[in-house]
Design an enzyme around this catalytic site. Structure first.
Site: not given
Length: 479
Positions: A19, A24, A139, A41, A26
């Site tokens: 994803g 960033g 986040d 990541k 992954v």
């Protein structure tokens, strides 16, 4: 650009891209030294940095990833390693199977309140661990909450976690719009309450099936976070819904602390058990009184016996609370009356297709919930509204929200606030809404005077008229 089968740092083989997001990309990888699968990541480095800025960014990313690697909690996805490839930082983490909460919501819709509460407890545990180690997550959102087969939740993506008292400054670098606390959007100092606000937004999405500040444009999302309270999460039920609304308060100082969040989530997560009357303890009662009186948290005093329904079994017809002649006198012209939706009635100046004046009356009767009577529920809702609207004071884009002030002679408690929005093509004229919110027993009432075209220097000119209308409505209710 790295691709599949790239060997990172001579150890981590990239197998497939899982994803990609703002922070960033992954990858699923294999640690060839320990022969196990890992999540890798690739931290997104902002474009346009000077060599010195890029070096500083990379150094900070490494430091923060190492700090996150010290966190140990069953609800935290562990960080094992951080490596550099050139000047590109990579973070090596546990590979967790399961689906993210946002995908679960997208595929299956809203979750039951007790499941939302259980997820909240796990994420809260992760946040408390981070905060004890001096770290903020920054986040928290459904996409970063992973659910395994038995529904257990884990909080991932601590890669942008920042020191609690570090150099972050509270700005919006890192994080996701709609899940960032208002103080971060205002570039003010962030703290544990900022993460709890984000958790409240994630729980809202889980309970309602949509984000609390959903809007079509990013700028509108930001404005909603800063200025507006979200619609009440009706699917969450009253206990969880009130908690979520309190967590989403604009002012960090009035949000419930982690201990109170845990207590309420625990009560909701165990629906089969009788919820403990936590407010009966003297210390808890004292704390509740202080927070309601000063901070606006949904704390309450102890109740004895069965909860009182309140004066109003149902909300009265708002169209019967203000006479047409009274509305015409207030608006200074003939009016048209219309029941616009349940619990709401409007009187509009009858001046053709572009009326420049309108009075809106809204009423809602709060019902008992558990050990809380209807009046206590209304008091909690009223206190929360006052705090939220006071916290929204100020100017954002072309909208200015004035201070909150008490209004005597309306209900048991009442306050007023003026909202002025400049026209897109003007710096001198706009629309004004003078609002009066009041409580009478278990009834919450709202009166809004809307003026469609007024000069900026008369932005609050409708306040007295709105207060006069609210007094008439209050009198019609039998005050």
């Amino acid at each position: 650009m790295r691709t599949e089968h790239y060997l990172l740092a001579g150890r981590y083989l990239l197998v497939e891209r899982l994803g990609e997001g703002g922070a960033g990309t992954v990858w699923r990888g294999v640690d060839q030294v320990l022969d196990r699968q890992v999540a890798v990541k690739q931290v997104r480095v902002p474009a346009g940095l000077t060599p010195q800025e890029r070096s500083a960014f990379t150094g900070r990313a490494i430091h923060e990833a190492r700090s996150a690697g010290r966190l140990r909690d069953p609800a935290i996805v562990l960080v094992h390693d951080v490596v550099l490839d050139g000047d590109q930082p990579w973070i090596i983490m546990d590979l967790v199977t399961g689906r993210s909460l946002d995908k679960v919501i997208k595929d299956g819709g809203p979750l039951p309140p007790h499941e939302v509460a259980r997820i909240g407890l796990r994420v809260l545990s992760a946040l408390e661990t981070a905060h004890m180690h001096g770290m903020l997550h920054h986040d928290v959102k459904p996409a970063n909450i992973l659910l395994d087969g038995d529904g257990s939740a884990m909080l991932t993506d601590f890669g942008i976690a920042v020191p609690l008292y570090g150099q972050d400054g509270g700005g919006p670098a890192g994080g996701s719009l709609g899940y960032m606390a208002p103080e971060r959007l205002n570039q003010q100092a962030a703290g544990p309450a900022s993460d709890l606000w984000s958790l409240g937004a994630a729980l809202y999405a889980a309970a309602e099936g949509r984000p609390p500040f959903e809007r079509p444009m990013p700028a509108a999302v930001a404005a909603a976070v800063l200025l507006h309270a979200p619609p009440y999460p009706e699917r969450a039920g009253r206990v969880l819904g009130d908690l979520i609304m309190a967590m989403l308060a604009k002012d960090p100082a009035v949000r419930p602390p982690a201990a109170q969040v845990r207590e309420r989530l625990t009560a909701v997560a165990q629906p089969a058990r009788r919820r403990s009357r936590w407010w009966l303890a003297p210390v808890a009662v004292a704390a509740a009184v202080v927070v309601v009186g000063v901070a606006g948290w949904y704390g309450v005093a102890a109740l004895r016996g069965e909860p009182d329904t309140g004066t109003f079994v149902t909300a009265p017809d708002p169209c019967r609370l203000l006479g047409d002649a009274q509305a015409a006198e207030l608006l200074r012209g003939p009016v048209r009356r219309a029941a616009t939706k349940p619990g709401e009635c409007q009187w509009t100046l009858d001046q053709g297709s572009s009326p420049d004046g309108r009075i809106t009356v809204r009423v809602r009767a709060e019902r008992p919930n558990g050990d809380l009577g209807g009046a206590a529920m209304a008091e909690m809702r009223f206190a929360g509204e006052r705090v939220a609207r006071a916290g929204a004071r100020g100017k954002v884009f072309r909208t200015v929200r004035g201070p909150v002030a008490d209004v005597p002679g309306v209900g048991e408690k009442a306050f007023t606030q003026n909202v002025f929005k400049l026209f897109m093509d003007s710096t001198e004229r706009g629309q004004s809404d003078s609002v009066v919110l009041f409580r009478l027993s278990n009834l919450i009432g709202e009166v809004v005077l809307h003026r469609a075209d007024v000069p900026a220097d008369d932005a609050a000119g409708g306040r007295d008229t709105a207060a006069a209308a609210a007094r008439l409505v209050s009198a019609a209710l039998g005050q």
